[in-house]
Design an enzyme around this catalytic site. Sequence first.
Site, short mmCIF file in Angstrom:
data_model
loop_
_atom_site.label_atom_id
_atom_site.label_comp_id
_atom_site.label_asym_id
_atom_site.label_seq_id
_atom_site.Cartn_x
_atom_site.Cartn_y
_atom_site.Cartn_z
N ASN A 88 0.79 -1.13 0.14
CA ASN A 88 0.09 -0.30 -0.23
C ASN A 88 1.03 1.08 0.09
O ASN A 88 1.71 1.43 0.87
CB ASN A 88 -0.68 0.04 1.23
CG ASN A 88 -1.83 -1.14 1.27
OD1 ASN A 88 -2.47 -1.61 0.14
ND2 ASN A 88 -1.90 -1.77 2.44
N GLN A 95 -1.97 2.69 3.44
CA GLN A 95 -0.79 2.60 4.17
C GLN A 95 -0.95 3.25 5.66
O GLN A 95 -1.36 4.48 5.70
CB GLN A 95 0.42 3.43 3.35
CG GLN A 95 1.74 3.07 3.95
CD GLN A 95 2.69 3.81 3.18
OE1 GLN A 95 2.74 4.30 2.19
NE2 GLN A 95 4.13 3.44 3.49
N SER A 96 -0.78 2.69 6.52
CA SER A 96 -0.53 3.12 7.99
C SER A 96 0.63 3.06 8.64
O SER A 96 0.89 3.92 9.59
CB SER A 96 -1.65 2.25 8.87
OG SER A 96 -1.32 1.00 8.98
N VAL A 97 1.67 2.31 8.06
CA VAL A 97 2.97 2.48 8.74
C VAL A 97 3.79 3.26 7.63
O VAL A 97 3.87 2.56 6.61
CB VAL A 97 3.45 1.12 9.20
CG1 VAL A 97 4.81 1.34 9.66
CG2 VAL A 97 2.40 0.83 10.15
N HIS A 101 6.80 -1.72 3.06
CA HIS A 101 6.57 -2.83 3.62
C HIS A 101 5.84 -3.50 2.42
O HIS A 101 4.69 -3.05 2.11
CB HIS A 101 5.96 -3.10 4.93
CG HIS A 101 4.75 -2.37 5.25
ND1 HIS A 101 4.54 -0.81 5.50
CD2 HIS A 101 3.29 -2.62 5.25
CE1 HIS A 101 3.42 -0.42 5.57
NE2 HIS A 101 2.63 -1.31 5.36
P1 5GP Z 1 -0.33 -0.84 5.95
O1 5GP Z 1 -1.50 -0.67 6.42
O2 5GP Z 1 0.64 0.29 6.30
O3 5GP Z 1 -0.43 -1.52 4.44
O4 5GP Z 1 0.07 -2.14 6.57
C1 5GP Z 1 0.72 -2.22 7.98
C2 5GP Z 1 0.63 -3.42 8.72
O5 5GP Z 1 1.29 -3.37 10.03
C3 5GP Z 1 -0.98 -4.03 9.23
O6 5GP Z 1 -1.44 -4.82 8.48
C4 5GP Z 1 -0.91 -3.88 10.66
O7 5GP Z 1 -1.42 -4.88 11.28
C5 5GP Z 1 0.70 -4.36 10.90
N1 5GP Z 1 1.27 -3.69 12.26
C6 5GP Z 1 1.10 -2.57 12.76
N2 5GP Z 1 1.73 -2.38 13.90
C7 5GP Z 1 2.33 -3.57 13.96
C8 5GP Z 1 3.25 -4.05 15.08
O8 5GP Z 1 3.58 -3.30 16.04
N3 5GP Z 1 3.70 -5.34 14.85
C9 5GP Z 1 3.48 -6.22 13.65
N4 5GP Z 1 3.78 -7.17 13.47
N5 5GP Z 1 2.55 -5.79 12.82
C10 5GP Z 1 2.06 -4.37 12.96
#
Ligand code: 5GP
Length: 115
Positions: A88, A95-97, A101
């Site tokens: 994402n 995208q949340s992080v 990734h």
């Molecule tokens: P995004 O939404 O950015 O594409 O995906 C971020 C992902 O990181 C999400 O699926 C969420 O569950 C995962 N995530 C968020 N915080 C943590 C964490 O502290 N540890 C792990 N292993 N995954 C995390």
Amino acid sequence: MADEPTIFQKILDGEIPADVVLENDDCLAFRDVNPQAPVHVLVIPKRPIVSLHTATDADVELLGKCLRMCDAVAEKEGCQEAYRVIANSGAGAGQSVFHLHFHVMGGRELSWPPG
Ligand code: 5GP
């Protein structure tokens, strides 16, 4: 003021734990804390890149290494015949992080298009 490290940077720095699946000098793979499939592993570059959109030509080799690790994760998890890789890019795409990734997902039927 310096930006707060992302949660993934904290995992890389050993400040918070992660269930690591694979690791090499360039990339780390660990299980998603909120899995959306029986296999749901995140592959990240150790060098912090915000997203695919902010990646540059200088990151091409590293991106390739991440994708190779995605396949190695699928192989290790036994879903190499049918898995999906998602990145994402940007909040509007989910995208949340903001440390690049790749989600490696498998172990169940994966419909297309994704929701
Ligand atoms: P995004 O939404 O950015 O594409 O995906 C971020 C992902 O990181 C999400 O699926 C969420 O569950 C995962 N995530 C968020 N915080 C943590 C964490 O502290 N540890 C792990 N292993 N995954 C995390």
